[in-house]
Design a protein around this motif. Structure first.
Motif, mmCIF file in Angstrom:
data_model
loop_
_atom_site.group_PDB
_atom_site.id
_atom_site.type_symbol
_atom_site.label_atom_id
_atom_site.label_comp_id
_atom_site.label_asym_id
_atom_site.label_seq_id
_atom_site.Cartn_x
_atom_site.Cartn_y
_atom_site.Cartn_z
ATOM 1 N N TYR A 82 0.857 -1.178 0.000
ATOM 2 C CA TYR A 82 0.000 0.000 0.000
ATOM 3 C C TYR A 82 0.887 1.220 0.000
ATOM 4 N N SER A 83 1.259 1.654 -1.170
ATOM 5 C CA SER A 83 2.189 2.762 -1.245
ATOM 6 C C SER A 83 1.561 4.072 -0.836
ATOM 7 N N ALA A 84 2.290 4.817 -0.040
ATOM 8 C CA ALA A 84 1.917 6.184 0.217
ATOM 9 C C ALA A 84 2.431 6.973 -0.987
ATOM 10 N N LEU A 85 1.500 7.328 -1.869
ATOM 11 C CA LEU A 85 1.902 7.925 -3.145
ATOM 12 C C LEU A 85 2.669 9.215 -2.945
ATOM 13 N N ASN A 86 2.310 9.896 -1.864
ATOM 14 C CA ASN A 86 2.984 11.123 -1.540
ATOM 15 C C ASN A 86 4.475 10.891 -1.323
ATOM 16 N N TYR A 87 4.795 9.741 -0.750
ATOM 17 C CA TYR A 87 6.192 9.402 -0.500
ATOM 18 C C TYR A 87 6.875 8.886 -1.751
ATOM 19 N N LEU A 88 6.129 8.109 -2.492
ATOM 20 C CA LEU A 88 6.711 7.568 -3.719
ATOM 21 C C LEU A 88 7.253 8.736 -4.554
ATOM 22 N N LYS A 89 6.500 9.822 -4.546
ATOM 23 C CA LYS A 89 6.884 11.018 -5.287
ATOM 24 C C LYS A 89 8.221 11.561 -4.769
ATOM 25 N N ARG A 90 8.442 11.413 -3.451
ATOM 26 C CA ARG A 90 9.661 11.971 -2.850
ATOM 27 C C ARG A 90 10.825 10.996 -2.876
ATOM 28 N N PHE A 91 10.546 9.718 -3.059
ATOM 29 C CA PHE A 91 11.631 8.728 -3.079
ATOM 30 C C PHE A 91 12.485 8.908 -4.324
ATOM 31 N N PRO A 92 13.803 8.974 -4.138
ATOM 32 C CA PRO A 92 14.673 9.064 -5.311
ATOM 33 C C PRO A 92 14.845 7.671 -5.925
ATOM 34 N N VAL A 93 13.906 7.248 -6.748
ATOM 35 C CA VAL A 93 13.995 5.922 -7.362
ATOM 36 C C VAL A 93 13.966 6.047 -8.880
ATOM 37 N N ASP A 94 14.375 4.984 -9.553
ATOM 38 C CA ASP A 94 14.495 4.995 -11.010
ATOM 39 C C ASP A 94 13.493 4.079 -11.707
ATOM 40 N N TYR A 95 13.164 2.959 -11.043
ATOM 41 C CA TYR A 95 12.298 1.959 -11.668
ATOM 42 C C TYR A 95 11.195 1.495 -10.728
ATOM 43 N N LEU A 96 10.033 1.205 -11.292
ATOM 44 C CA LEU A 96 8.996 0.464 -10.573
ATOM 45 C C LEU A 96 8.872 -0.881 -11.265
ATOM 46 N N ASN A 124 4.112 9.674 -15.060
ATOM 47 C CA ASN A 124 3.947 10.984 -14.429
ATOM 48 C C ASN A 124 5.108 11.331 -13.499
ATOM 49 N N LEU A 125 5.653 10.316 -12.853
ATOM 50 C CA LEU A 125 6.748 10.553 -11.912
ATOM 51 C C LEU A 125 8.115 10.491 -12.587
ATOM 52 N N GLY A 126 8.117 10.234 -13.894
ATOM 53 C CA GLY A 126 9.391 10.139 -14.613
ATOM 54 C C GLY A 126 10.167 8.869 -14.304
ATOM 55 N N LEU A 127 9.466 7.801 -13.933
ATOM 56 C CA LEU A 127 10.137 6.530 -13.629
ATOM 57 C C LEU A 127 9.955 5.548 -14.778
ATOM 58 N N LYS A 128 10.860 4.564 -14.848
ATOM 59 C CA LYS A 128 10.709 3.502 -15.832
ATOM 60 C C LYS A 128 9.953 2.345 -15.195
ATOM 61 N N VAL A 129 9.139 1.649 -15.991
ATOM 62 C CA VAL A 129 8.402 0.493 -15.482
ATOM 63 C C VAL A 129 9.004 -0.788 -16.047
ATOM 64 N N VAL A 130 9.204 -1.740 -15.171
ATOM 65 C CA VAL A 130 9.639 -3.075 -15.571
ATOM 66 C C VAL A 130 8.508 -4.038 -15.226
ATOM 67 N N ALA A 131 8.063 -4.817 -16.203
ATOM 68 C CA ALA A 131 7.060 -5.844 -15.905
ATOM 69 C C ALA A 131 7.795 -7.153 -15.682
ATOM 70 N N GLU A 132 7.479 -7.836 -14.586
ATOM 71 C CA GLU A 132 8.183 -9.100 -14.321
ATOM 72 C C GLU A 132 7.254 -10.284 -14.529
ATOM 73 N N GLY A 133 7.831 -11.432 -14.792
ATOM 74 C CA GLY A 133 7.044 -12.649 -14.953
ATOM 75 C C GLY A 133 6.268 -12.670 -16.266
ATOM 76 N N VAL A 134 6.810 -12.023 -17.301
ATOM 77 C CA VAL A 134 6.136 -12.008 -18.605
ATOM 78 C C VAL A 134 6.349 -13.352 -19.306
ATOM 79 N N GLU A 135 5.254 -14.036 -19.612
ATOM 80 C CA GLU A 135 5.372 -15.389 -20.167
ATOM 81 C C GLU A 135 4.770 -15.555 -21.556
ATOM 82 N N THR A 136 3.863 -14.648 -21.955
ATOM 83 C CA THR A 136 3.173 -14.855 -23.229
ATOM 84 C C THR A 136 3.273 -13.641 -24.152
ATOM 85 N N GLU A 137 3.045 -13.916 -25.433
ATOM 86 C CA GLU A 137 3.067 -12.850 -26.414
ATOM 87 C C GLU A 137 1.931 -11.860 -26.173
#
Ligand code: C2E
Ligand code: CA
Ligand code: CA
Ligand code: CA
Length: 279
Positions: free
Chosen positions: A185-199, A228-241
Motif C-alpha cells: 500500500y504505497s503512500a503515493l505522496n512518498y513515492l513522489k519523494r523517493f529518489p527511485v528509477d524503476y517500478l 507521471n513521476l518520470g520513472l521507468k516500469v519493468v514488468a516481471e514474470g512475462v510469459e506470453t506474447e
C-alpha cells in the motif's frame, strides 16, 4: 476409535517434528554453505518492450546443496534472514554480481546493468550504505551499472528511514528499483519523494493480463503513475506474447520473464545476449 484418533495425533506430531528436524538440518547446512562456496548466481535478462534490445540483467541466488541439489531462494532466504546470515550472504551476492560485470567487461563484452536484490533485513542494517560503498570501491565497478532492488513492502515500512537511505544510495551513483510494486500500500505522496528509477510491476498483475480486468487496470495505473513521476516500469514474470503486446500498447519500458528467457548461468547469458562489440 480411540486407537485411530491417537494414531492420527501421533502422525501429526511426527510430521510437525519431522518439519522441525528438517528445518534444523537446513539451518545447519546453510550456516556452512557460504564458507563452503555452495552459493552461485544466475542472471535473468530484461528487455526493452519496444524493440527487444537487452536492458539489463537481474542477479538471482541459488544454493548448490551437496545432497538436495539446487535449492531455490524461496526456500532459504527467509531462513537466512532469521539466522542473520543474510548480511554476509547479501554482501557476497553483491560482490559476486559486481565481479561478474567486471569479468564481462574485461572479456570485451558490451556493458550491461545488473540488478541485485536487497532483503529487508539488509535494508535495515545500520552500516548498509557504507558497506555497499566499500564493496563497489573494492570491486572497482562503475556504480551507474548497479541497480538495487528493494520491495515496495520494505520501502514503505518506515518512510523517513527509507527516504534517507535511498538518498544516500543514490549519492553513491547507484540506481534504485522498487520491486513487487502494486502488492503493498504505497503512500503515493512518498513515492513522489523517493529518489527511485524503476517500478517493477509484480508478476501477479502481469498474470491478470487477458484474464482479469481489475489486474489490467492496476498495470495501466502503475504505468501511468510511473510516467507521471518520470520513472521507468519493468514488468516481471512475462510469459506470453499476449502479455508483451498488452505492455507494448501501454508504453511499458522493460520486461523480464520466461517469454524472453529464464535466469541463465553467466556463460549462457554472455553467449546469447552480450555480443562482442565490433573492434
Ligand atoms: P523476485 O526478486 O521478484 O525475482 C523474480 C522471480 O521470478 C525469480 O525467482 C525468477 O526466477 C522468477 N521468474 C522470472 N521470470 C518468470 C516468469 O516468467 N514466470 C515465473 N513464474 N517466474 C519467473 P527466484 O530466482 O526463485 O527468486 C524468488 C525470490 O527470491 C526473488 O523474487 C527475490 O525476492 C528472492 N531472491 C532471489 N535472489 C535473491 C538474492 O540474491 N538476494 C535476496 N535478498 N533475495 C533474492
Ligand atoms: Ca527482484
Ligand atoms: Ca519482483
Ligand atoms: Ca516477486
Amino acid at each position: 476409535y480411540r486407537a485411530k484418533a491417537k494414531g492420527k495425533n501421533n502422525y501429526k506430531f511426527y510430521v510437525k517434528n519431522g518439519q522441525a528436524v528438517e528445518r534444523l538440518q537446513l539451518e545447519n547446512d546453510l550456516r556452512q554453505a557460504l564458507e563452503r562456496g555452495e552459493f552461485f548466481l544466475v542472471y535473468q535478462p530484461k528487455f526493452y518492450v519496444c524493440d527487444g534490445r537487452l536492458g539489463g540483467v537481474e542477479a538471482l541466488v541459488r544454493w548448490q546443496h551437496p545432497q538436495r541439489g539446487v535449492v531455490m531462494p524461496g526456500e532459504f532466504i527467509g531462513l537466512a534472514e532469521e539466522m542473520g546470515l543474510i548480511i554476509p550472504l547479501g554482501e557476497w551476492i553483491l560482490r559476486q554480481a559486481l565481479r561478474q560485470l567486471k569479468a564481462w567487461e574485461e572479456a570485451g563484452l558490451s556493458p550491461v546493468k545488473v540488478s541485485v536484490n536487497l532483503s529487508g533485513v539488509q535494508f535495515y542494517q545500520k552500516d548498509l550504505v557504507v558497506r555497499i560503498a566499500e564493496i563497489i570501491r573494492e570491486e572497482g565497478v562503475d556504480p551507474s551499472l548497479l541497480i538495487l532492488e528493494i520491495t515496495e513492502t520494505v520501502s514503505m515500512q518506515n518512510l523517513d528511514y527509507t527516504l534517507s537511505v535511498l538518498k544516500k544510495l543514490r549519492e553513491l551513483g547507484v540506481q534504485i528499483s522498487i520491486d513487487d510494486f502494486g502488492t503493498g500500500y504505497s503512500a503515493l505522496n512518498y513515492l513522489k519523494r523517493f529518489p527511485v528509477d524503476y517500478l517493477k510491476v509484480d508478476r501477479s498483475f502481469v498474470l491478470d493480463i487477458g484474464r482479469d480486468a481489475n489486474g489490467e487496470a492496476v498495470i495501466k495505473t502503475i504505468i501511468a503513475l510511473a510516467q507521471n513521476l518520470g520513472l521507468k516500469v519493468v514488468a516481471e514474470g512475462v510469459e506470453t506474447e499476449e502479455q508483451v503486446r498488452f505492455l507494448q500498447a501501454l508504453g511499458c519500458h522493460l520486461a523480464q520473464g520466461y517469454y524472453y528467457s529464464k535466469p541463465l548461468l553467466p556463460v549462457e547469458l554472455a553467449d546469447r545476449y552480450l555480443a562482442q562489440p565490433l573492434s
